[in-house]
Design a protein around this motif. Structure first.
Motif: not given
Length: 100
Positions: A11-32
């Motif tokens: 559970l802990s690792i899966a939640q961290e994974f989703l948090d990282v994926e969400q942050e990556a999506d935000k960074l990609q949006d900012r890059l665009d």
């Protein structure tokens, strides 16, 4: 290892994974957004160069010139491209020796 500990770890690792994926999506949006803005600004610079050259046909800017610590390369202006680079001044590279 106990099942409850494994469950908590998953559970802990899966939640961290989703948090990282969400942050990556935000960074990609900012890059665009930044990429779109930089291309717009590049187009504005190119338009200004073209306008200046059209207004001064007897004294056009050279294809490569510097202004305010920037190197402007308009060799591909006819293809809608201008390259812009920061260039260091000689004195920034070799600090003058105040004793000489």
């Amino acid at each position: 290892m106990k099942v409850s500990i494994q469950k908590d770890s998953i559970l802990s690792i899966a939640q961290e994974f989703l948090d990282v994926e969400q942050e990556a999506d935000k960074l990609q949006d900012r890059l665009d957004q930044l990429s779109n803005k930089s291309e717009h600004l590049r187009s504005v610079v190119l338009g200004l160069i073209v306008d200046l050259n059209n207004a001064n046909p007897d004294n056009p800017l050279p294809k490569i010139f510097s202004i305010g610590g920037l190197l402007i390369d308009a060799n591909e202006a006819n293809r809608g491209n201008v390259k812009i680079h920061r260039i260091p001044d000689f004195d920034q590279i070799y600090k003058p020796d105040p004793t000489s």
